[in-house]
Design an enzyme around this catalytic site. Structure first.
Site, PDB file in Angstrom:
ATOM      1  N   ASN A   1      -1.111  -9.632   4.761  1.00  0.00           N
ATOM      2  CA  ASN A   1      -0.973  -8.310   4.331  1.00  0.00           C
ATOM      3  C   ASN A   1      -0.642  -7.645   3.698  1.00  0.00           C
ATOM      4  O   ASN A   1      -0.684  -8.040   1.977  1.00  0.00           O
ATOM      5  CB  ASN A   1       0.399  -7.399   5.125  1.00  0.00           C
ATOM      6  CG  ASN A   1       0.185  -6.762   6.389  1.00  0.00           C
ATOM      7  OD1 ASN A   1      -0.141  -6.028   6.130  1.00  0.00           O
ATOM      8  ND2 ASN A   1       1.032  -6.192   7.471  1.00  0.00           N
TER       9      ASN A   1
ATOM     10  N   HIS B   1      -6.062  -1.542  12.026  1.00  0.00           N
ATOM     11  CA  HIS B   1      -4.828  -1.807  10.357  1.00  0.00           C
ATOM     12  C   HIS B   1      -6.334  -2.950   9.365  1.00  0.00           C
ATOM     13  O   HIS B   1      -6.296  -3.955  10.901  1.00  0.00           O
ATOM     14  CB  HIS B   1      -3.727  -1.801  10.599  1.00  0.00           C
ATOM     15  CG  HIS B   1      -3.424  -3.046   9.733  1.00  0.00           C
ATOM     16  ND1 HIS B   1      -2.650  -1.733   7.985  1.00  0.00           N
ATOM     17  CD2 HIS B   1      -2.872  -4.062   8.622  1.00  0.00           C
ATOM     18  CE1 HIS B   1      -1.857  -2.357   6.959  1.00  0.00           C
ATOM     19  NE2 HIS B   1      -2.210  -3.946   7.984  1.00  0.00           N
TER      20      HIS B   1
ATOM     21  N   GLN C   1       0.827  -1.303   0.247  1.00  0.00           N
ATOM     22  CA  GLN C   1       0.273   0.019   0.106  1.00  0.00           C
ATOM     23  C   GLN C   1       0.632   1.387   0.107  1.00  0.00           C
ATOM     24  O   GLN C   1       0.254   2.323   0.050  1.00  0.00           O
ATOM     25  CB  GLN C   1      -1.351   0.647   1.370  1.00  0.00           C
ATOM     26  CG  GLN C   1       0.134   0.281   2.476  1.00  0.00           C
ATOM     27  CD  GLN C   1      -0.871  -0.107   3.644  1.00  0.00           C
ATOM     28  OE1 GLN C   1      -1.722  -1.212   3.953  1.00  0.00           O
ATOM     29  NE2 GLN C   1      -1.861   0.944   4.293  1.00  0.00           N
TER      30      GLN C   1
ATOM     31  N   CYS D   1      -5.395   0.452   4.105  1.00  0.00           N
ATOM     32  CA  CYS D   1      -4.898  -1.104   3.683  1.00  0.00           C
ATOM     33  C   CYS D   1      -6.573  -1.449   3.740  1.00  0.00           C
ATOM     34  O   CYS D   1      -7.191  -3.234   3.259  1.00  0.00           O
ATOM     35  CB  CYS D   1      -4.459  -1.241   4.725  1.00  0.00           C
ATOM     36  SG  CYS D   1      -5.670  -0.169   6.332  1.00  0.00           S
TER      37      CYS D   1
END
Length: 205
Positions: free
Chosen positions: A169, A148, A8, A14
């Site tokens: 992630n 997150h 990102q 996110c």
């Protein structure tokens, strides 16, 4: 069934990466191609209730995809690490249409849901230990204050009996284990470690 971890970068979106990842995988699971879909379109065009590179909501993003009839590809609308003007229209060529969005709470129900598809969740990722994660099963420290978005892709048990989640992630393949990480499962109360079990969100096709 899962695309490689993306990055990102400087844009705090996110939420868009987590939402897109669930659609990418479910499209493949349902018999389609494993395509890289566009996070940038969400950042630029999904404006109601969202804050672009500042913050956003996974459910709102998935509902937006539902209302538009799917997503555009990354090749069509590439990622730029910042919010810009929306470049698509309602007539844009879209793939991976979804028909509904489901929410799930608690590690038991996350375990059931992730058997059939990846599930987007939120965690506390502000701690230096997690940010510098390299390998192994992460066991804290962290709070349950979610800040997150990441994606549950599977779960398992280590050779010594430690239960874990596998998560994707959006900090690039240079972080963690090619962008993925392991987190302790079913040992940290109803919210789960780092709040992972507070809420899960996934699309339905």
């Amino acid at each position: 069934m899962v695309t490689p971890a993306k990055a990102q970068g400087a844009c705090d979106c996110c939420w868009a990466f987590a939402a897109v990842a669930t659609v990418e995988s479910l499209n493949k699971i349902k018999g389609g191609e494993l395509l890289d879909l566009s996070e940038q379109e969400l950042v630029d065009c999904n404006l109601a209730g969202q804050n672009g590179c500042k913050s956003g909501h996974i459910e709102v993003a998935l509902r937006w995809f539902q209302s538009k009839g799917g997503a555009v590809t990354e090749a069509t609308y590439p990622y730029g690490e910042r919010q810009g003007q929306c470049k698509t229209t309602d007539s844009a060529s879209r793939v991976a249409p979804i028909v509904d969005v489901e929410l799930v709470k608690g590690e038991l129900w996350l375990k059931v849901a992730v058997l059939d598809r990846p599930v987007a969740v939120a965690i506390d990722a502000q701690g230096a230990v997690l940010q510098n994660y390299k390998s192994g099963i992460y066991k804290g420290p962290c709070t349950t204050m979610q800040n997150h978005a990441v994606v549950l892709v599977r779960y398992g048990v280590s050779d010594n009996g430690d239960k874990y989640w596998i998560l994707k992630n959006s900090w690039g393949e240079g972080w963690g284990q090619k962008g993925f990480f392991f987190m302790r499962r079913e040992a940290d109360g109803p919210e789960g470690l780092c709040g992972v079990a507070g809420w899960g969100t996934y699309p339905v096709m």
